[in-house]
Design an enzyme around this catalytic site. Sequence first.
Site, PDB file in Angstrom:
ATOM      1  N   ASN A   9      -0.739 -31.654  -5.640  1.00  0.00           N
ATOM      2  CA  ASN A   9      -1.123 -31.469  -6.978  1.00  0.00           C
ATOM      3  C   ASN A   9      -0.552 -30.593  -8.032  1.00  0.00           C
ATOM      4  OD1 ASN A   9      -2.369 -31.691  -9.819  1.00  0.00           O
ATOM      5  ND2 ASN A   9      -5.068 -31.250  -8.385  1.00  0.00           N
ATOM      6  N   LYS A  11      -0.656 -29.122 -10.915  1.00  0.00           N
ATOM      7  CA  LYS A  11      -1.541 -28.955 -12.156  1.00  0.00           C
ATOM      8  C   LYS A  11      -0.678 -29.117 -12.764  1.00  0.00           C
ATOM      9  CE  LYS A  11      -5.202 -27.470  -9.083  1.00  0.00           C
ATOM     10  NZ  LYS A  11      -6.500 -27.120  -8.707  1.00  0.00           N
ATOM     11  N   HIS A  95     -10.208 -35.790 -11.446  1.00  0.00           N
ATOM     12  CA  HIS A  95     -10.032 -34.613 -10.823  1.00  0.00           C
ATOM     13  C   HIS A  95     -11.380 -33.421 -11.315  1.00  0.00           C
ATOM     14  CE1 HIS A  95      -8.960 -30.579  -9.546  1.00  0.00           C
ATOM     15  NE2 HIS A  95      -8.623 -31.368  -8.842  1.00  0.00           N
ATOM     16  N   GLU A  97     -11.900 -31.175 -12.895  1.00  0.00           N
ATOM     17  CA  GLU A  97     -10.646 -30.231 -13.827  1.00  0.00           C
ATOM     18  C   GLU A  97     -11.076 -31.337 -14.506  1.00  0.00           C
ATOM     19  OE1 GLU A  97      -7.112 -28.780 -11.885  1.00  0.00           O
ATOM     20  OE2 GLU A  97      -8.549 -26.896 -11.254  1.00  0.00           O
ATOM     21  N   GLU A 167     -12.585 -33.729  -3.013  1.00  0.00           N
ATOM     22  CA  GLU A 167     -13.197 -31.958  -3.407  1.00  0.00           C
ATOM     23  C   GLU A 167     -14.400 -31.387  -3.969  1.00  0.00           C
ATOM     24  OE1 GLU A 167      -8.510 -31.591  -4.103  1.00  0.00           O
ATOM     25  OE2 GLU A 167      -9.815 -32.203  -6.003  1.00  0.00           O
ATOM     26  N   GLY A 173      -9.382 -24.064  -5.884  1.00  0.00           N
ATOM     27  CA  GLY A 173      -8.368 -22.847  -6.176  1.00  0.00           C
ATOM     28  C   GLY A 173      -9.786 -21.596  -5.814  1.00  0.00           C
ATOM     29  N   SER A 212      -8.194 -25.943  -1.313  1.00  0.00           N
ATOM     30  CA  SER A 212      -7.978 -24.569  -0.067  1.00  0.00           C
ATOM     31  C   SER A 212      -7.575 -25.012   0.457  1.00  0.00           C
ATOM     32  CB  SER A 212      -9.359 -23.231  -0.410  1.00  0.00           C
ATOM     33  OG  SER A 212      -9.165 -22.520  -2.065  1.00  0.00           O
TER      34      SER A 212
END
Length: 251
Positions: A9, A11, A95, A97, A167, A173, A212
């Site tokens: 991904n 992003k 996701h 985010e 996730e 991240g 990560s």
Amino acid sequence: MRRPMVAGNWKMHGTCASVAELVQGLAKMAIPEGVDVAVFPTSLHIGLVLDHLKGRSILVGAQNCAHEAGQGALTGEVSPTQLQDAGCKLVLVGHSERRQIMGEGNEVLNRKFAAAQVVGLTPILCVGETLEQREAGKTLEVVGQQLDSIIEELGIDAFVNAVIAYEPVWAIGTGLTASPEQAQEVHAAIRAQLAKKNSEVAQGVRLLYGGSVKAANAVELFSMPDIDGGLIGGASLNADEFGAIIRAAGN
Ligand code: PEP
């Protein structure tokens, strides 16, 4: 036997020049037999990535899609039909985010998931808990609800052509990774939840871990029985590192 998958991904990263360089690195890579590899550039770079990967066995997906399958008056959105027409095979749905920053809730995510499948795109449904939820002992409840929302709305058969990515939000991240045991516990719970409705679907669906993942921790994570590969953020922006993660999935 489930085929492992490693998905990158990207992003909101990359320029035309840097994406071309990254993809040239990927195109040179030997993909281990039996591993599916996919990358998710920004919508703007999908065409460029597909051009560079012509003839290579790397799939290209989108990071998001509109909640309507077809074209129409929806400024700023890209429809599943357009993604499919451009050459995408997959799309990320939910996701963290997008759930947290863009405020996407289960209702719109169910529609995106369904719209993707209408045109033959494979959705990768992302689920996961925040640190606060984990510390409150609510991980399985939160993930279970995110999953149930799709099952209740679209039925268990929606997972015949879908992938799920667990996730944990606190691991995305941040450099913090769920331990293989922590990840396995959630993956096993996801599979058990699906199995209550249909054990064949549960056994067939691929469950990726994301948060990560790097070359240094991929082997251990991917060796767990219910972890079928990874959804990789930061580390997928480096072709050598991503390549090492892909090789870990092939072991
Ligand atoms: C992600 O964004 O899906 C992700 C897992 O990011 P990272 O690997 O950088 O934690």
